[in-house]
Design an enzyme around this catalytic site. Structure first.
Site, PDB file in Angstrom:
ATOM      1  N   ASP A   1      49.208   0.833 135.705  1.00  0.00           N
ATOM      2  CA  ASP A   1      49.475   0.186 136.994  1.00  0.00           C
ATOM      3  C   ASP A   1      50.842   0.602 137.523  1.00  0.00           C
ATOM      4  OD1 ASP A   1      50.660  -1.303 134.847  1.00  0.00           O
ATOM      5  OD2 ASP A   1      50.983  -2.999 136.193  1.00  0.00           O
TER       6      ASP A   1
ATOM      7  N   GLU B   1      51.416  -4.281 133.457  1.00  0.00           N
ATOM      8  CA  GLU B   1      52.794  -4.243 132.962  1.00  0.00           C
ATOM      9  C   GLU B   1      53.760  -4.592 134.079  1.00  0.00           C
ATOM     10  OE1 GLU B   1      56.772  -2.915 131.776  1.00  0.00           O
ATOM     11  OE2 GLU B   1      55.629  -2.232 133.516  1.00  0.00           O
TER      12      GLU B   1
END
Length: 391
Positions: A76, A141
């Site tokens: 991400d 994250e």
């Protein structure tokens, strides 16, 4: 175009803003499956924030002793911000002046690409290694982090999975790839302090209780402790513990109303010389000494961890020196990462990635040459850890 650069561009072209993986892990999984990795997708989170995690592992044949090296990272990225402020589209990998531009170019799609290609090249030269190789990837994250790496680590711990070494691909370099790695991180703990007062007209303070006035002396004392380095002195590996106020909210917006409450957000970044309990005790003691009527809620974001020089640190340092000639600096500075979760199940964890100067910024970019350098450092580390098993 190198295979690492090609894969990095594939990943950057996917708009994988947290928690959306946008197919990145499928691209990576297909390549890993061809190398003999067993793939496990672990999804977590509510329907409107569904996180995709990938655990991929390749175990050696036979019964010879093995050790497990995990490459950990995230697919991400943070939001782009105003797209019109980018020189080129953030999800269109673009080359200018020897640099690759795009969201995730530094943080951390090039690291993930370098992981995978380094493994491909390592296995091409060493098709039957003694090392157990694994990748742990998440699409959470850059967000809350509650449905990502921590979920996978908990699952691995529950099944008794042994992890000996872990390299996290966070961007750690300052000026050149390899000039700094993180062999630990400070702990993080936040507090939300709600000070209770009595709202009233500003012309009649005797009929009200001003929470800002009530808490100000206590905050001044806490600021003085911080300025004097009074929480702890740190140690050879960690800076002294730091305390900072991040938000202060009070009042209705009107200039003639004494607020009924005040809310102060603050955060500790703490060394191994302090514990959450010791810091909480000191803050409460200051508040109590000043008679502050308050409620204080604590959130521990992560405990400090440290990988002292040993097998992994030595292998990484040697790999960097062999590839770049740099004597890398060990550091525990900066913010937190998913390494804080991995450190609970793995004693040797380091963070190693590209230069971090443009992370989370408009026009995020990386020197193209640095991508191959990073891949080669990862591969040299693999080779050194493999050699240590067969000596």
């Amino acid at each position: 175009m190198s295979r690492t650069l090609q894969l990095a561009e594939q990943l950057i072209s996917r708009p994988s803003v947290t928690p959306d993986d946008a197919g990145c892990q499928q691209i990576l999984g297909e390549r890993l499956a061809r190398l003999g990795f067993t793939l496990e997708t672990i999804e977590s989170g509510p329907a409107d924030f569904r996180v995709t995690n990938l655990w991929a592992v390749r175990r050696p044949a036979g019964t010879a002793p093995t050790k497990t090296l995990v490459f950990a990272g995230h697919t991400d990225v943070v939001p782009t911000g105003p797209v019109e402020q980018w020189t080129s589209h953030p999800f269109t990998p673009t080359h200018r002046g020897g640099k690759l531009y795009g969201r995730g170019a530094c943080d951390m799609k090039t690291s993930v690409a370098a992981f995978v290609v380094s493994i491909e090249e390592f296995l091409a030269a060493t098709p039957d290694p003694r090392l157990t190789l694994a990748l742990l990837l998440t699409s959470d994250e850059e967000g809350p982090g509650v449905d990502g790496t921590v979920i996978v680590c908990n699952a691995l711990a529950a099944r008794g999975e042994t992890i000996d070494y872990c390299i996290v691909g966070e961007p750690t370099a300052v000026e050149r790839c390899g000039d700094m790695i993180k062999n630990g991180r400070r702990g993080t703990m936040s507090g939300k302090l709600t000070v209770h007062g009595v709202q009233g007209h500003i012309a009649y303070p005797h009929l009200a209780k001003n929470p800002v006035h009530a808490v100000a002396p206590a905050l001044a004392e806490l600021v003085a402790i911080n300025a004097a380095g009074g929480w702890d002195a740190g140690n050879a590996y960690f800076q002294p513990t730091s305390w900072q106020i991040s938000n202060f909210h009070a009042g209705t917006g009107a200039s003639n109303v004494i607020p009924g409450s005040a809310v102060i957000d603050f955060n500790f970044r703490f060394s191994t010389e302090s514990t959450p309990e010791s810091l909480q005790k000191r803050v409460h003691a200051v508040l109590d000494a000043h008679g502050v009527d308050c409620t204080l809620a604590w959130t521990i974001g992560g405990l400090p961890f440290l990988t002292t020089p040993g097998e992994l640190v030595s292998a990484v340092q040697a790999a960097i020196a062999d590839e770049t000639g740099i004597a890398t600096e060990l550091s525990t500075s900066g913010g937190t990462s998913d390494a804080r979760f991995i450190a609970k199940i793995c004693k040797q964890v380091v963070e190693l990635g590209p230069v971090n100067a443009s992370i989370h910024k408009i026009d995020e970019h990386i020197d193209v040459a640095e991508i191959e350098t990073l891949k080669n450092i990862y591969k040299r580390t693999l080779e050194r850890l493999e050699a240590s098993l067969i000596q």
